[in-house]
Design a protein around this motif. Structure first.
Motif, PDB file in Angstrom:
ATOM      1  N   ARG A 135      13.284   1.294  -6.639  1.00 20.41           N
ATOM      2  CA  ARG A 135      12.499   2.306  -7.347  1.00 20.41           C
ATOM      3  C   ARG A 135      13.277   2.857  -8.532  1.00 20.41           C
ATOM      4  O   ARG A 135      12.717   3.048  -9.620  1.00 20.41           O
ATOM      5  CB  ARG A 135      12.127   3.449  -6.395  1.00 20.41           C
ATOM      6  N   GLU A 136      14.568   3.099  -8.342  1.00 16.21           N
ATOM      7  CA  GLU A 136      15.400   3.631  -9.421  1.00 16.21           C
ATOM      8  C   GLU A 136      15.577   2.614 -10.542  1.00 16.21           C
ATOM      9  O   GLU A 136      15.615   2.984 -11.722  1.00 16.21           O
ATOM     10  CB  GLU A 136      16.756   4.052  -8.868  1.00 16.21           C
ATOM     11  N   GLU A 184      12.549   2.814 -12.554  1.00 19.49           N
ATOM     12  CA  GLU A 184      12.576   4.026 -13.369  1.00 19.49           C
ATOM     13  C   GLU A 184      13.478   3.839 -14.584  1.00 19.49           C
ATOM     14  O   GLU A 184      13.123   4.261 -15.697  1.00 19.49           O
ATOM     15  CB  GLU A 184      13.070   5.206 -12.530  1.00 19.49           C
ATOM     16  N   ASN A 190       7.515  14.036 -14.330  1.00 18.77           N
ATOM     17  CA  ASN A 190       7.198  12.851 -13.539  1.00 18.77           C
ATOM     18  C   ASN A 190       6.253  11.995 -14.364  1.00 18.77           C
ATOM     19  O   ASN A 190       5.091  12.346 -14.545  1.00 18.77           O
ATOM     20  CB  ASN A 190       6.539  13.227 -12.213  1.00 18.77           C
ATOM     21  N   TYR A 209       3.537   5.220 -15.364  1.00 18.25           N
ATOM     22  CA  TYR A 209       3.888   4.011 -16.108  1.00 18.25           C
ATOM     23  C   TYR A 209       2.757   3.593 -17.046  1.00 18.25           C
ATOM     24  O   TYR A 209       1.583   3.594 -16.666  1.00 18.25           O
ATOM     25  CB  TYR A 209       4.180   2.856 -15.152  1.00 18.25           C
ATOM     26  N   TYR A 257      14.133  12.238 -11.027  1.00 16.90           N
ATOM     27  CA  TYR A 257      14.942  11.067 -11.387  1.00 16.90           C
ATOM     28  C   TYR A 257      16.427  11.299 -11.106  1.00 16.90           C
ATOM     29  O   TYR A 257      17.295  10.728 -11.766  1.00 16.90           O
ATOM     30  CB  TYR A 257      14.730  10.682 -12.856  1.00 16.90           C
TER      31      TYR A 257
END
Length: 283
Positions: free
Chosen positions: A15-16, A19, A60, A63, A255
């Motif tokens: 997930r990171e 991001e 947040n 995308y 994040y």
């Protein structure tokens, strides 16, 4: 002098990693909107600035999707005013850095690249302060002042300027953010100077490490690097300690896992990568 502030990818969660790509492609897209060629000036440092500002504000992002001509596939990216802010400020810094380099070495390619960046949206006050700081740094380099402290201090103040006057961040976080940016700037400058010592020694270019530690023309540059490495490592880790101390006081609300990776792992990894590049024991 740019591109050292990056994550340690194999320590990122999936997930990171997504991001990070979202921020990376987001800053790239923002630069492209200014002028297409501007996207080729993308740096990890601009991505980190966009990430930290967004995290402090608790953003947040959703995308967005587009087709990337460079990768020939669809990419997912973030967009927003804070990402644009980071893109514009770093492009303005790069523009004037290229102009300074042209004035130093007369390389017209650098001047053409600076002029190709396009119209960047920054305040007149920011631009005038940036020009003054870059002039101060150029004078240090032109006069061959052999002091890593003086040269890195100016670059630290340049990065501090990049994070100034950000709307939506409270005064306490702003003070801490500026302190973190200042020490990151000092770390970048000294790390880059060590990264370039072999090249600078060959071309007889300014490098505060070569001057401060008394490099002689007949000396083997690898022997010199071995000699100064312990002192440079101690200096760099002093800056890193200050960066981490400031970062730990910041209220990063979103994040954070990605930001933690860069601060706690990424900058350490880059430090050792550069320091060990010419280490015969590591080769």
């Amino acid at each position: 002098m740019f591109g050292y502030i990056k994550p340690l990818r194999y320590e990122l969660k999936l997930r990171e990693l997504d991001e990070f790509r979202g921020f990376y492609c987001g800053v790239c897209t923002s630069m492209q909107k200014i002028k297409y060629i501007s996207k080729f000036f993308l740096t990890y440092d601009a991505v980190f600035l966009a990430l930290v500002i967004s995290g402090l504000k608790g953003k947040n992002y959703k995308y967005n999707k587009k087709f990337c001509v460079e990768t020939l596939k669809k990419v997912r990216y973030f967009s927003g005013s804070d990402i644009d802010f980071a893109a514009h400020r770093f492009l303005k810094l790069l523009e004037y850095k290229l102009i300074d380099d042209y004035e130093d070495d007369g390389n017209f390619v650098k001047l053409l690249l600076a002029k190709s960046i396009g119209k960047v949206n920054v305040s007149r006050e920011f631009e005038s302060q940036l020009v003054a700081l870059l002039k101060e740094l150029r004078d240090i380099e032109k006069n061959k002042i052999g002091s890593t402290e003086k040269a890195s201090d100016v670059f630290g103040r340049i990065l501090e300027l990049l994070v100034s006057d950000i709307d939506g961040i409270d005064e306490t976080n702003m003070v801490v953010l500026k302190n973190m940016a200042y020490n990151l700037g000092k770390w970048i400058y000294v790390l880059d100077a060590f990264d370039d010592i072999e090249k600078d020694a060959k071309k007889n270019r300014y490098n505060p490490i070569l001057l401060e530690y008394g490099f002689n023309d007949g000396e083997d540059i690898k022997d010199f690097a071995d000699k100064v490495r312990p002192d440079i490592r101690n200096l760099l880790y002093t800056f890193i300690e200050d960066v981490i101390a400031a970062y730990n006081l910041l209220e990063v609300r979103t994040y954070k896992g990605l930001a933690d990776n860069i601060v706690y792992y990424g900058i350490f990894n880059e430090t050792e990568r550069v320091l060990n590049k010419m280490d015969r024991k590591c080769g």
